[in-house]
Write an enzyme that holds these catalytic residues in place. Structure first.
Site, mmCIF file in Angstrom:
data_model
loop_
_atom_site.group_PDB
_atom_site.id
_atom_site.type_symbol
_atom_site.label_atom_id
_atom_site.label_comp_id
_atom_site.label_asym_id
_atom_site.label_seq_id
_atom_site.Cartn_x
_atom_site.Cartn_y
_atom_site.Cartn_z
ATOM 1 N N ASP A 94 -28.682 20.091 -7.238
ATOM 2 C CA ASP A 94 -29.534 21.276 -7.342
ATOM 3 C C ASP A 94 -30.315 21.269 -8.650
ATOM 4 O OD1 ASP A 94 -28.179 22.025 -4.999
ATOM 5 O OD2 ASP A 94 -26.692 23.168 -6.141
ATOM 6 N N TYR A 125 -14.378 27.901 1.178
ATOM 7 C CA TYR A 125 -15.385 28.948 1.342
ATOM 8 C C TYR A 125 -14.844 30.143 2.119
ATOM 9 C CZ TYR A 125 -18.968 25.541 -0.013
ATOM 10 O OH TYR A 125 -19.735 24.628 -0.693
ATOM 11 N N ARG A 149 -17.220 32.988 3.759
ATOM 12 C CA ARG A 149 -18.610 33.456 3.853
ATOM 13 C C ARG A 149 -18.959 34.045 5.220
ATOM 14 N NH1 ARG A 149 -21.228 27.639 2.937
ATOM 15 N NH2 ARG A 149 -22.799 28.850 1.809
#
Length: 300
Positions: free
Chosen positions: A256, A99, A101
């Site tokens: 999800d 990541y 971020r």
């Protein structure tokens, strides 16, 4: 009726050959909004609430979300931040992530409490995850909790997937405290037992369900990595049989998409066990597709 999903949309890089990468957009709460939008009838509105920048990539992201039929009225702009980015690496269908971020605009999505309250004013159902609360600073998290509390006091329904991600937190205790505080504001909680057992010490799937019921949830579905799940509703806790499993191409977005399928079924009146089967059907399709977001038109 309106579902508002709150969180972070990121730039997704996935493999497209030796040292080649394909870009897209995804993020846990956007993924759930995507599948909910695909499965809910037209009289439901699905909006995404986040923050993006003013850069060209943010413009592409905004067009992508809107092009999927997901409302963008709850997306605010940050003058200097940009979208976060993650890279997926796959081995035998299982993924690992890297990541970037720290400068993500989405980390500021709850900085303005008045704007946040207004963006949720006409929501009937609000969806948040552990990543949503994990990317915020203390003030932003407090603003989000206040907004959720106010919405729930007006009869809105709050849905929470704890989605425990320790890398977003200074330590495990901070993550568990914030998860517990958010769960106190939720009507429906959708935890995964393996994570809950590791961080909360739950000895069984039933123990996970009981803990969230004690915090005030009226419905808890404890996911269990394809094994028997536990459903708690109406004052009863019962195990559900394990369901069919398939060899995955890419497990990104599996949980999800399950949540999106489950919620779409529940919000349109399906019994909880039927909604579990629908969520599982959607997740099985998604793990056979590379990347987090399967084309809506291909869902059956």
């Amino acid at each position: 009726m309106k579902l508002v999903s709150i969180g972070e949309c990121m730039v997704e890089l996935s493999g497209a050959g030796a040292d080649l990468w394909r870009s897209g957009f995804a993020g846990d709460t956007l993924n759930t909004a995507w599948y909910a939008r695909a499965l809910l009838p037209a009289d439901w509105t699905v909006d995404y609430l986040t923050a993006i920048g003013n850069d060209p990539l943010s413009e592409r992201m905004l067009r992508f979300i809107a092009g999927a039929g997901i409302g963008t009225g709850g997306i605010r702009r940050h003058p200097s931040r940009v979208p976060g980015l993650y890279m997926i690496e796959l081995q035998d269908g299982e993924r690992s992530f890297t990541y970037w971020r720290d400068n993500s605009a989405a980390r500021t999505l709850a900085d303005d409490p008045a704007w946040l309250k207004g963006a949720l004013a006409d929501a009937d159902v609000i969806y948040v995850s552990g990543i949503t609360i994990g990317i915020l600073d203390d003030a932003g998290r407090a603003n989000l909790w206040a907004a959720l509390s106010g919405a729930r006091a007006k009869g809105r329904q709050v849905v929470f997937d704890p989605n425990l991600r320790p890398r977003l937190w200074p330590d495990g205790d901070a993550m568990c405290r914030a998860t517990t505080e958010t769960a106190r504001l939720a009507d429906i909680v959708l935890p995964s037992h393996d994570d809950e057992a590791q961080w909360f010490g739950d000895a069984s799937v039933e123990a996970t369900a009981e803990r969230y019921l004690a915090l005030g949830a009226s419905e808890v579905l404890v996911k269990n990595g394809g094994a028997e799940m536990v459903l708690a509703e109406g004052g009863t806790i019962r195990r559900l049989p394990a369901m069919e499993r398939v060899k995955p191409v890419d497990t990104t977005g599996a949980g999800d998409s399950f949540n999106g399928g489950y919620l779409a079924a529940r919000l349109t009146g399906a019994p909880a066990e039927q909604a579990v089967r629908r969520g599982h059907e959607i997740a099985m399709q998604v793990v056979g597709h590379p990347g987090a977001l399967m084309p809506m038109a291909d869902l059956a």
